[in-house]
Enzyme design. Structure first.
Site, short mmCIF file in Angstrom:
data_model
loop_
_atom_site.label_atom_id
_atom_site.label_comp_id
_atom_site.label_asym_id
_atom_site.label_seq_id
_atom_site.Cartn_x
_atom_site.Cartn_y
_atom_site.Cartn_z
N GLU A 139 0.86 -1.15 0.02
CA GLU A 139 -0.15 0.02 0.04
C GLU A 139 0.81 1.28 -0.04
OE1 GLU A 139 -4.37 -1.32 1.59
OE2 GLU A 139 -3.04 -0.47 2.80
N ASN A 183 -1.23 -14.19 -0.45
CA ASN A 183 -2.44 -15.25 -0.35
C ASN A 183 -2.50 -15.86 -1.73
OD1 ASN A 183 -3.78 -13.53 -2.05
ND2 ASN A 183 -4.99 -12.54 -0.47
N GLY A 212 -6.22 -18.72 3.87
CA GLY A 212 -7.32 -18.43 4.68
C GLY A 212 -7.67 -20.01 5.56
N GLY A 215 -5.49 -22.97 5.55
CA GLY A 215 -4.11 -22.86 6.44
C GLY A 215 -2.79 -22.29 5.50
N THR A 238 -11.48 -8.93 7.79
CA THR A 238 -10.61 -7.84 7.35
C THR A 238 -9.30 -7.97 8.46
OG1 THR A 238 -12.55 -6.59 6.96
CG2 THR A 238 -10.48 -5.27 7.10
N GLY A 241 -4.91 -11.34 7.44
CA GLY A 241 -3.54 -11.45 6.62
C GLY A 241 -2.48 -10.50 7.50
N ASP A 242 -3.03 -9.32 7.74
CA ASP A 242 -2.23 -8.42 8.50
C ASP A 242 -1.65 -8.99 9.98
OD1 ASP A 242 -2.44 -6.86 6.43
OD2 ASP A 242 -4.06 -5.72 7.31
N SER A 272 -8.08 -12.98 15.59
CA SER A 272 -8.58 -11.61 15.13
C SER A 272 -9.79 -11.72 14.33
CB SER A 272 -7.41 -11.18 14.30
OG SER A 272 -7.57 -11.69 12.64
#
Ligand code: RIB
Length: 301
Positions: A139, A183, A212, A215, A238, A241-242, A272
Site C-alpha cells: 500500500e 495469499n 485462509g 491454512g 478484514t 492477513g495483517d 483476530s
C-alpha cells in the site's frame, strides 16, 4: 530487545455491513456503518505490538483530523511514531470496505500513504539498519517498496514482504525478500507461470502462502508443508492477513523456527477474525496464552 520496523500504510477504514453487495446501478439498504483504524502497514504494526513487539512505524499521514486519530491509535498501541510524517497536500489514506457474511471487499484510496518517496526511505537507513526485522506491504508506491527490500538486502536485515494488495513485482525484488507472504490470488499474479507447488519448491523457506481456512503452505527444502489454520466462525476477516504477518514477525524475532512462527501467526489470525474491525480482534499476548491452542514451547514474553 528485538526491533520490528513496519514501513507502510496508515488509513481510516470506512466500513459498511450489508446482506449483499449492490449490483452496478443498484442501491441497497445496508445494516451498519463504522469507522475503524486500518491500513495494512498500521494493522501489521498493531498486531506485532499487541503481542509484545517493540515496534517502529514509518509512513505518512495527512494533516486532517483523521491523521490526529491515526497517530493517537498507534501510540495507544505502544508503537513508536517518530518516523510517521505528516504531509499537507493530500488527505490521510482511507479504505472503503463492504462486509457481507463476514467477508470483505475493499476500495483503497492511498492519499498520504503515496506521498512517501524514495528520498524519505533513504533517510530511514539508520532505522532499517538497526532493525531486527522490517515488514513491508504493497500500500505504498512500488518503487518505495523495491527500495526498502533492496536496502534490507544490502544491510543484511531480514524483511517480510507481504505483497498485498496484488500487483506485478520485479523478480529480482521478490528474490531479495527474506520472507514473501502472498495469499493465493496474490501468488497467482506474482507467479502466473507456476503452480503453487512449483512456486513453493522454487522458494524454499522463503515463500509462505496464506490460504485462509485452508491454512498456510511453504516448502522446507525437502518437502511441501501445510500448517492448518484454527477453525473459528468469522465475524470479520478484514486484517486477518495483517495479523498473521505482524504475529509472524514477533515469533521470528523471538527466535522461533519457521514452522512455529507460522503456527503462532495462524493462531493470532484466527483469534483476530472473531471480532469486528481490522484491528478490533487482534489479540494481546495474554489472549493468545489463554487460547487452548497456545503452545507452551513458544516461549514468547
Ligand atoms: O488488510 C486489511 C486492510 O486493507 C484494511 O484495514 C484496509 O485499510 C485495507 O487497505
Amino acid at each position: 530487545m528485538s526491533k520490528i520496523t513496519v514501513i507502510g500504510s496508515i488509513s481510516t477504514d470506512f466500513v459498511v455491513t450489508a446482506d449483499k453487495r449492490p449490483e452496478v446501478g443498484e442501491t441497497i439498504t445496508g445494516k451498519e456503518f463504522n469507522t475503524t483504524f486500518g491500513g495494512k502497514g498500521a494493522n501489521q504494526a498493531v498486531a506485532s505490538a499487541r503481542l509484545g513487539g517493540d515496534v517502529y512505524m514509518a509512513g505518512t499521514v495527512g494533516t486532517d483530523i483523521f491523521a490526529t486519530e491515526l497517530l493517537a491509535n498507534l501510540s495507544t498501541n505502544n508503537i513508536h511514531v517518530d518516523y510517521v510524517e505528516p504531509v499537507t497536500h493530500v488527505p490521510s489514506g482511507s479504505a472503503h470496505i463492504t462486509i457481507v457474511d463476514g467477508d470483505n471487499s475493499i476500495v483503497y484510496i492511498p492519499g498520504a500513504n503515496n506521498a512517501i518517496g524514495t528520498k524519505r526511505i533513504e533517510g530511514l537507513s539508520e532505522l532499517i539498519k538497526t532493525s531486527t526485522i522490517v515488514v513491508v506491504q504493497n500500500e505504498l508506491p512500488q518503487e518505495v517498496v523495491d527500495q526498502i527490500i533492496e536496502m534490507c538486502y544490502e544491510f543484511s536485515v531480514k524483511v517480510i514482504y507481504n505483497p498485498a494488495p496484488a500487483r506485478k513485482v520485479n523478480q529480482s525484488v521478490l528474490e531479495k525478500a527474506t520472507y514473501l507472504t502472498p495469499n493465493e490470488s496474490e501468488f497467482k499474479l506474482l507467479f502466473p507461470e507456476l503452480t503453487i507447488s512449483e512456486g513453493l519448491a522454487n522458494y524454499p523457506n522463503q515463500l509462505i502462502i496464506t490460504m485462509g481456512s485452508k491454512g498456510v503452505y511453504y516448502h522446507d527444502g525437502t518437502s511441501e508443508k501445510q500448517i492448518s489454520s484454527y477453525t473459528v466462525t468469522p465475524v470479520d476477516t478484514t486484517g486477518a492477513g495483517d495479523t498473521f504477518n505482524g504475529a509472524f514477525a514477533v515469533a521470528l524475532t523471538a527466535g522461533l523456527d519457521l514452522e512455529s512462527s507460522i503456527r503462532f501467526g495462524n493462531l493470532a489470525a484466527s483469534l483476530s477474525i472473531k471480532k469486528f474491525g481490522a484491528q478490533g480482534g487482534m489479540p494481546s499476548l495474554i489472549e493468545m496464552k489463554e487460547s487452548e491452542h497456545y503452545e507452551k514451547t513458544w516461549h514468547i514474553e
